[in-house]
Design a protein around this motif. Sequence first.
Motif, PDB file in Angstrom:
ATOM      1  N   ARG A  87      -1.548   9.125  -8.944  1.00 58.85           N
ATOM      2  CA  ARG A  87      -0.594  10.121  -8.424  1.00 58.85           C
ATOM      3  C   ARG A  87      -1.126  11.544  -8.637  1.00 58.85           C
ATOM      4  O   ARG A  87      -0.861  12.441  -7.817  1.00 58.85           O
ATOM      5  CB  ARG A  87       0.745   9.957  -9.125  1.00 58.85           C
ATOM      6  N   THR A 142      -6.367   6.173  -4.314  1.00 56.20           N
ATOM      7  CA  THR A 142      -5.393   5.101  -4.085  1.00 56.20           C
ATOM      8  C   THR A 142      -6.024   4.018  -3.263  1.00 56.20           C
ATOM      9  O   THR A 142      -6.944   4.259  -2.475  1.00 56.20           O
ATOM     10  CB  THR A 142      -4.140   5.645  -3.359  1.00 56.20           C
ATOM     11  N   GLN A 187       2.538   5.735  -2.642  1.00 61.34           N
ATOM     12  CA  GLN A 187       2.527   6.907  -1.771  1.00 61.34           C
ATOM     13  C   GLN A 187       3.795   7.755  -1.910  1.00 61.34           C
ATOM     14  O   GLN A 187       3.740   8.973  -1.832  1.00 61.34           O
ATOM     15  CB  GLN A 187       2.357   6.466  -0.310  1.00 61.34           C
ATOM     16  N   LYS A 188       4.939   7.102  -2.109  1.00 69.25           N
ATOM     17  CA  LYS A 188       6.203   7.828  -2.229  1.00 69.25           C
ATOM     18  C   LYS A 188       6.678   7.821  -3.676  1.00 69.25           C
ATOM     19  O   LYS A 188       6.608   6.812  -4.373  1.00 69.25           O
ATOM     20  CB  LYS A 188       7.265   7.189  -1.332  1.00 69.25           C
ATOM     21  N   GLU A 221       0.813  -1.217   0.000  1.00 69.70           N
ATOM     22  CA  GLU A 221       0.000   0.000   0.000  1.00 69.70           C
ATOM     23  C   GLU A 221       0.849   1.271   0.000  1.00 69.70           C
ATOM     24  O   GLU A 221       0.337   2.369  -0.253  1.00 69.70           O
ATOM     25  CB  GLU A 221      -0.942   0.007   1.205  1.00 69.70           C
ATOM     26  N   ASP A 222       2.157   1.140   0.297  1.00 72.01           N
ATOM     27  CA  ASP A 222       3.031   2.312   0.332  1.00 72.01           C
ATOM     28  C   ASP A 222       3.684   2.603  -1.016  1.00 72.01           C
ATOM     29  O   ASP A 222       4.306   3.663  -1.176  1.00 72.01           O
ATOM     30  CB  ASP A 222       4.131   2.117   1.381  1.00 72.01           C
TER      31      ASP A 222
END
Length: 206
Positions: free
Chosen positions: A199, A205, A108-109, A104-105
């Motif tokens: 994004r 997301t 995110q980055k 799930e990350d």
Amino acid sequence: HVPNYIRSFSEGCVSTPPTVIGQFHTLFFGSIRMFFLGVLGFAVYGNEALHFSCDPDKREVNLFCYNQFRPITPQVFWALQLVIVLVPGAFFHLYAACKNIKQEDILQKSSYTGFYIFSVFLRIVLEVVAFWLQIQLFGFKVNAIYMCDVGALEKKFNITRCMVPEHFEKTIFLIAMYTFTVITVILCVAEIFEISCRRLGFLKTQ
């Protein structure tokens, strides 16, 4: 610890991709495509060398001409294609295991997302290269007759006719494998598009 990395790597390879299209691609690639190649591919190509016959029907002529007709067997080529195309994803999961990145990350980055997109893009490149090589090796049609150059055997004749068994079935299988490659490339492009939309905030997301 190395054992932890190995365990995380193996878990990551079978875990759910971070995108919906990626999940569908995993289902398509891991189930349908491999089943088609493993089961139907063996049925169509399994005994090809045994039934490949030339005139005159001598063992040395048949073997020589079959090696000329098939520099690499389609099953081996497609198996190598499937393994090589899995490499970018495997490297990403190894990277994720080393960094302890959760699924799930990934979106995110930016650094994780960029690496993941790069692995998908590399998968596209490998599929396109495999598509081109398949055209060079096998073409789009398997003819019933193959004209073999047996001059290297120092025979009285230089060209001999060889019968290709089940040529129509092989043509259908060729077209199917081309289609699978095209579908895979489309899914990879769509996955990159989905990631971009997430994004940019157009999609929520997961």
